[in-house]
Motif scaffolding. Structure first.
Motif, PDB file in Angstrom:
ATOM      1  N   THR A  65       0.856  -1.289  -0.131  1.00  0.00           N
ATOM      2  CA  THR A  65      -0.075  -0.064   0.026  1.00  0.00           C
ATOM      3  C   THR A  65       1.091   1.034   0.044  1.00  0.00           C
ATOM      4  N   ASN A 111      -9.428  -1.536  -4.704  1.00  0.00           N
ATOM      5  CA  ASN A 111      -7.959  -1.272  -3.862  1.00  0.00           C
ATOM      6  C   ASN A 111      -7.611   0.128  -3.495  1.00  0.00           C
ATOM      7  N   SER A 171      -4.571   6.123  -0.767  1.00  0.00           N
ATOM      8  CA  SER A 171      -4.011   4.925  -0.600  1.00  0.00           C
ATOM      9  C   SER A 171      -4.454   3.784  -1.648  1.00  0.00           C
ATOM     10  N   THR A 189      -3.572  -0.224  -2.982  1.00  0.00           N
ATOM     11  CA  THR A 189      -2.983  -1.444  -2.661  1.00  0.00           C
ATOM     12  C   THR A 189      -2.604  -2.242  -4.118  1.00  0.00           C
ATOM     13  N   ALA A 216       1.917   0.203  -6.898  1.00  0.00           N
ATOM     14  CA  ALA A 216       0.867   1.111  -5.825  1.00  0.00           C
ATOM     15  C   ALA A 216       1.420   2.427  -5.846  1.00  0.00           C
TER      16      ALA A 216
END
Length: 766
Positions: free
Chosen positions: A68, A176, A191, A193, A200
């Motif tokens: 992440t 994600n 963020s 992931t 990422a």
């Protein structure tokens, strides 16, 4: 009904045994019971915890690590204050608007922008990152049979396929992506992931840049739309302003309303005439005051009074000088020579002459003042007449002026709007050429070094907890499904009967047949048990098994009282609960204690007792009931205890067994046996499958109820006894058979039920 002997202990009061559910107090929370249940199910719980831990380890070993990366944005409107205008396009952010920005970043528009910019739909690693294991397998199989790919031929995707891939990429992004606000600040954390750390960070940064670009484009579009609208609106206002100005000018021309320096000519003339009238009145008042003053001086003959014209007149000034000189000489002569002196008389006459000449001159000045007064009054009257004429003419144009002022106000309004919109338009054009956003990136995402998923410690802890919960649930289900009798307390509470004790489960051991024995030269038939459990009370007279049956004997003696012969029936609810084993050992115990005892197998449908101790018997109960053989001729003997056994040899299936047990022949058999024995133990059929016990209930003095430990349901026992009140009243107590002594310890609160668990059992038991 049986009569209890005086002094015998009373049993617990009976309850109403109706076929109903378990009492509510069975569900009452008891700490001891909970601890006992936990202790009993600890293996299940530990096994479930172990399975959960193994599943967690398996998940950690098979799951793909995910990374992440986080980009941070600052929503700061202070930096664009210089670009704000009164148009309201820029407003200070509040909490709701910050949350709105979070949703904007998560929108499909931003996601599609990122997908297009990074070319994610053409990235096989990205498109397969959201697929399941099954989906990846199917994709691999499709790729294996994709001959165009092997041949290097590129196939053009259809619109539906492109849309499907786009939706798939959006789904991966949504799964994600995480956008959140940091506390109560204006900082947003983006963020993302992904399986690859660099991907990422790349996607997280792309979202931040896409958001900033979207903000710039949104502002540009807003100002462009505003400028377009303002431009069209300005053209409309320009035309309306010109139209209203022309209407004002046309109205003035039609109504002869001439303007000079922004004022109507008639109004200006009226103002000038009014000013002239004021000046004329002032001049008239001044002329009248001058004339009145000089007339008053002349009338009173005041030599010392003066007016402006007199002071400036040289004749009057000369005469006044001469008058003063004569007055001075007259005074000196009068003082020195007397008033009648000739010189004094001469100077007095000169003074009179000078005075007359002065007042004559003042009269001429008064006439000039009077002429000025007349002229001023004439001029005032002329101006006043002209003003009255002009006022009359002006009153006729007031209604026209009202319409003119309305037109002028409308023209002024459109003129102001036109100027305001022109200013707004210029400002909007400047903003369009200088776009500014309120957001900026304060932290760029870097490729993470450690995976964020799976969290090993959390997964293991969660697996252990979930396994424990599953174990607790399984244990609770097992406890709930455990509807059998485990303790004497349950027997007393649920049945209201005396608990006589526990009979532990015994290991089976096959005995070798010994054949017939002889005594005194006579051939006597002996029973031949095939299993050692049928001789437990003989082989281990001090065991807990034997002690429980002794308690049953005492209960029988107390209940039946002083009756010479005690006919005791052994019953169970279902077959296989060990009723026949208990009957045989109970009878052997009584016989071994010196009592003349007869054991009768009355289970004509399933004579398990006969198969266990007299499998080779050729005659028995059926032959005695049918008068084919005498009772004495059908009896078998146990050599060690001198127990007599009447087997049940069933050569064919009998359907009317209850009629045989209730027949006069059965009564006669028991009566004949009562003349020779102290105890008659009757091994009866089970209560639930057949009704044979009800048929013989009146002939039995007391019943011993055998219940298999932990197997037979409590509700079934209650319901069965509820259907036969006579049997329940004659029941001397309950013994729990086939008890697992190790497991039983987990059910007893104080480990005191039964002789085998007593603290003293090691001294008295075998």
């Amino acid at each position: 009904m049986l009569n209890r002997p005086v002094g015998s202990p009373s049993f617990p009061p009976s309850r109403s045994y109706e076929a109903q559910s378990e009492p509510l107090d069975e569900l009452t929370i008891d700490l001891d019971r909970l601890l006992g249940a936990a202790k009993r199910q600890v293996r299940v719980i530990l096994a479930a915890c172990g399975i959960g831990l193994l599943l967690g380890v398996g998940y950690l070993l098979t799951s793909q690590p995910l990374y992440t990366a986080t980009t941070q944005l600052l929503i700061d409107d202070q930096q664009v204050r210089f670009g704000e205008t009164e148009s309201g396009l820029n407003v200070r952010f509040d909490a709701a608007k910050i949350d709105s920005q979070v949703e904007l970043i998560k929108s499909e528009r931003i996601a599609l922008s990122v997908i297009d910019k990074l070319g994610l739909m053409d990235d096989p690693a990205f498109m397969e990152s959201g697929a399941s294991i099954l989906g990846k397998g199917v994709g691999a199989i499709k790729a294996l049979f994709d001959f165009n790919r092997w041949l290097g031929i590129e196939t053009e995707l259809s619109e539906d396929e492109k849309l499907a891939r786009q939706r798939q990429a959006l789904a991966i992004i949504e799964d994600n992506l995480q956008v959140s606000r940091s506390g109560l600040t204006y900082v947003l954390s983006i963020s993302y992931t992904a399986p690859v750390p660099r991907d990422a960070a790349r996607i997280a940064n792309a979202f931040g840049e896409a958001y900033l670009l979207d903000q710039l484009e949104a502002k540009y579009d807003a100002t462009r739309r505003a400028s377009t609208w303002l431009q069209s609106r300005i053209q409309e206002l320009k035309e309306q302003s010109l139209t209203t100005d022309l209407a004002v000018q046309r109205f003035r021309a039609e109504n002869n309303l001439i303007m000079a320096d922004g004022t109507l000519l008639g109004d200006q003339q009226l103002a000038d005439m009014n000013s002239q009238l004021i000046l004329a009145r002032a001049a008239t008042a001044q002329a009248e005051a001058k004339y009145s003053r000089i007339a008053d001086i002349i009338t009173r003959g005041q030599m010392d009074a003066a007016v402006t014209e007199a002071l400036n007149n040289p004749v009057i000034a000369d005469l006044r000088s001469k008058y003063l000189e004569a007055s001075k000489r007259y005074a000196e002569i009068s003082q020195n020579l007397g008033a009648s002196h000739i010189q004094a008389v001469k100077f007095r006459n000169d003074m009179t002459e000078y005075q007359k000449v002065i007042f004559d001159e003042l009269g001429r000045i008064a006439e000039s003042y009077q002429s000025e007064l007349a002229i001023a009054r004439s001029r005032e009257k002329s101006i006043q007449d002209s003003l009255a004429t002009m006022v009359g003419e002006s009153a006729g144009t007031n209604e026209t002026l009202v319409a003119l002022r309305e037109l002028e106000r409308e023209a002024e309004t459109y003129r102001n709007l036109y100027q305001t919109f022109m200013q707004r338009y210029q400002e909007t054009v400047q903003q369009q050429s200088f776009p500014v956003t309120e957001a900026r990136i304060i932290t760029e995402a870097m490729p993470p070094e450690k995976p964020s998923h799976p969290r090993k410690a959390l997964v293991l802890a969660l697996s252990l907890v979930l396994g424990g919960m599953a174990g607790v649930g399984a244990g609770a289900l097992r406890e709930f499904r455990d509807r059998g009798f485990r303790t004497g307390e349950q027997v007393r509470e649920r049945l209201g009967l005396e608990f006589l004790g526990l009979l532990p489960i015994l290991p089976h051991r096959i005995l070798k047949p010994s054949g017939n024995l002889t005594a005194g030269g006579n051939t006597t038939r002996f029973i031949q048990p095939t299993d050692a459990v049928m001789r437990q009370t003989l082989d281990a007279p001090l065991s807990g098994f034997s002690e429980t049956l002794r308690a049953a004997k005492i209960a029988a003696d107390l209940m039946v009282g002083d009756k010479k012969v005690k006919i005791l029936g052994t019953v169970s609810i279902f077959p296989g609960e060990g009723k026949s084993t208990v009957s045989k050992n109970f009878a052997s115990l009584l016989a071994n204690l010196g009592a003349r005892t007869l054991l009768i197998d009355c289970d004509l449908r399933n004579p398990g007792l006969t198969r266990s101790v007299a499998a080779k018997a050729e005659s028995g109960l059926m032959e005695v009931l049918l008068d084919e053989q005498s009772l004495k001729g059908a009896l078998l003997v146990e050599p060690d205890s001198k127990l007599f056994v009447l087997p049940a040899v069933v050569k064919q299936r009998i359907s009317h067994t209850s009629e045989l047990l209730a027949s006069p022949a059965m009564r006669k058999l028991l009566k004949d046996a009562s003349e020779s024995f102290d105890y008659i133990i009757v091994d009866l059929p089970p209560l639930a499958p057949v009704v044979d016990v009800r048929a013989i209930t009146d002939q039995i003095d007391a019943f011993l109820l055998v219940v298999e430990w932990g197997k037979t349901a409590r509700q079934t026992v209650r319901a069965t006894l509820a259907h036969d009140e006579r049997l329940r009243e004659k029941c001397l107590g309950v013994v729990l058979n086939k008890v697992d002594t190790q497991a039983q310890k987990m059910y007893e609160k104080y480990n005191s039920e039964g002789y085998q668990y007593s603290a003293y059992s090691r001294y008295y038991s075998e």
